[in-house]
Design a protein around this motif. Sequence first.
Motif, mmCIF file in Angstrom:
data_model
loop_
_atom_site.group_PDB
_atom_site.id
_atom_site.type_symbol
_atom_site.label_atom_id
_atom_site.label_comp_id
_atom_site.label_asym_id
_atom_site.label_seq_id
_atom_site.Cartn_x
_atom_site.Cartn_y
_atom_site.Cartn_z
ATOM 1 N N ALA A 11 0.805 -1.215 0.000
ATOM 2 C CA ALA A 11 0.000 0.000 0.000
ATOM 3 C C ALA A 11 0.839 1.267 0.000
ATOM 4 O O ALA A 11 0.298 2.366 0.036
ATOM 5 C CB ALA A 11 -0.935 0.011 1.213
ATOM 6 N N GLY A 12 2.164 1.116 -0.043
ATOM 7 C CA GLY A 12 3.028 2.298 -0.042
ATOM 8 C C GLY A 12 2.917 3.097 -1.333
ATOM 9 O O GLY A 12 2.460 2.603 -2.366
ATOM 10 N N ALA A 49 -2.561 -9.521 0.279
ATOM 11 C CA ALA A 49 -1.887 -8.335 -0.252
ATOM 12 C C ALA A 49 -2.717 -7.109 0.110
ATOM 13 O O ALA A 49 -3.912 -7.064 -0.182
ATOM 14 C CB ALA A 49 -1.723 -8.428 -1.763
ATOM 15 N N THR A 50 -2.103 -6.150 0.785
ATOM 16 C CA THR A 50 -2.810 -4.914 1.133
ATOM 17 C C THR A 50 -2.472 -3.843 0.105
ATOM 18 O O THR A 50 -1.298 -3.617 -0.213
ATOM 19 C CB THR A 50 -2.430 -4.434 2.539
ATOM 20 N N THR A 71 -6.085 -13.120 -0.969
ATOM 21 C CA THR A 71 -7.038 -12.077 -0.593
ATOM 22 C C THR A 71 -6.375 -10.727 -0.816
ATOM 23 O O THR A 71 -5.204 -10.532 -0.464
ATOM 24 C CB THR A 71 -7.448 -12.199 0.883
ATOM 25 N N ILE A 72 -7.124 -9.803 -1.408
ATOM 26 C CA ILE A 72 -6.633 -8.437 -1.606
ATOM 27 C C ILE A 72 -7.480 -7.517 -0.744
ATOM 28 O O ILE A 72 -8.709 -7.521 -0.844
ATOM 29 C CB ILE A 72 -6.708 -8.028 -3.083
ATOM 30 N N ALA A 73 -6.830 -6.743 0.103
ATOM 31 C CA ALA A 73 -7.541 -5.864 1.032
ATOM 32 C C ALA A 73 -7.126 -4.416 0.809
ATOM 33 O O ALA A 73 -5.932 -4.116 0.733
ATOM 34 C CB ALA A 73 -7.259 -6.269 2.475
ATOM 35 N N GLY A 74 -8.106 -3.532 0.718
ATOM 36 C CA GLY A 74 -7.827 -2.108 0.640
ATOM 37 C C GLY A 74 -7.720 -1.529 2.038
ATOM 38 O O GLY A 74 -8.566 -1.796 2.891
ATOM 39 N N ILE A 75 -6.668 -0.750 2.286
ATOM 40 C CA ILE A 75 -6.459 -0.172 3.613
ATOM 41 C C ILE A 75 -6.231 1.324 3.496
ATOM 42 O O ILE A 75 -6.030 1.862 2.408
ATOM 43 C CB ILE A 75 -5.253 -0.823 4.327
ATOM 44 N N ASP A 76 -6.239 1.996 4.639
ATOM 45 C CA ASP A 76 -5.931 3.421 4.693
ATOM 46 C C ASP A 76 -4.419 3.588 4.639
ATOM 47 O O ASP A 76 -3.737 3.566 5.669
ATOM 48 C CB ASP A 76 -6.496 4.037 5.980
ATOM 49 N N ALA A 77 -3.893 3.750 3.441
ATOM 50 C CA ALA A 77 -2.447 3.798 3.258
ATOM 51 C C ALA A 77 -1.829 5.072 3.828
ATOM 52 O O ALA A 77 -0.617 5.123 4.065
ATOM 53 C CB ALA A 77 -2.114 3.693 1.770
#
Length: 201
Positions: A11-12, A49-50, A71-77
């Motif tokens: 997520a960087g 994978a985030t 699994t692909i997860a969206g996060i607050d990068a």
Amino acid sequence: MVDLLILLPAAGRSARMGGQDKLLIPVDGEPLLRRQVRAALATGQRVLATLPRGRATARATALAGLAGPLTIAGIDAEEGMAASMRAGAEAAQAARAAGLMIMLPDMPEIGASHVATLARAFAEAPDRPLRATDMAGTPGHPAILPARLFPGLAGLRGDAGARTLLQQENVRLIPLPGRAAITDLDTPADWAAWQSRQQKG
């Protein structure tokens, strides 16, 4: 071999790459991120994978069509590395995994054989943290944290990674060949130097 969840914190922002996304640079004919996720999946372990929530289209596209327990997860990068660490700890707890492997996706010399080596070593002492080193003993990545440390990961905030937890532990160090465990590429100069070495090698 014990069950692991392999986390690739992707997520960087590639902030030091001058506008280029380092995780999409081709390595061995495919985007680096896809190559590293595929290497993780080759072990048969579950993979998370985030990606940055709401602006990860190109990275998500690079992962399309991969077969396996991904699994692909969206996060607050914007928060930093801790958001990925918490997502990994939560997923590992939900899966009742014995450990969480943190596999940085910008390390192109790490392959499926290295991941398997670390997983086998962790299975010998699954209550003890483990970290890869180069042949000289310099600590690097991947690292594996046992399930007893998941609550500590879940409490991380900001740009903190797992280092603070590992500093308090008796970490088992596992050497990997060459410089695989310490070769991460953050800048255009890093990439140019690495690609030059690959061409000469």
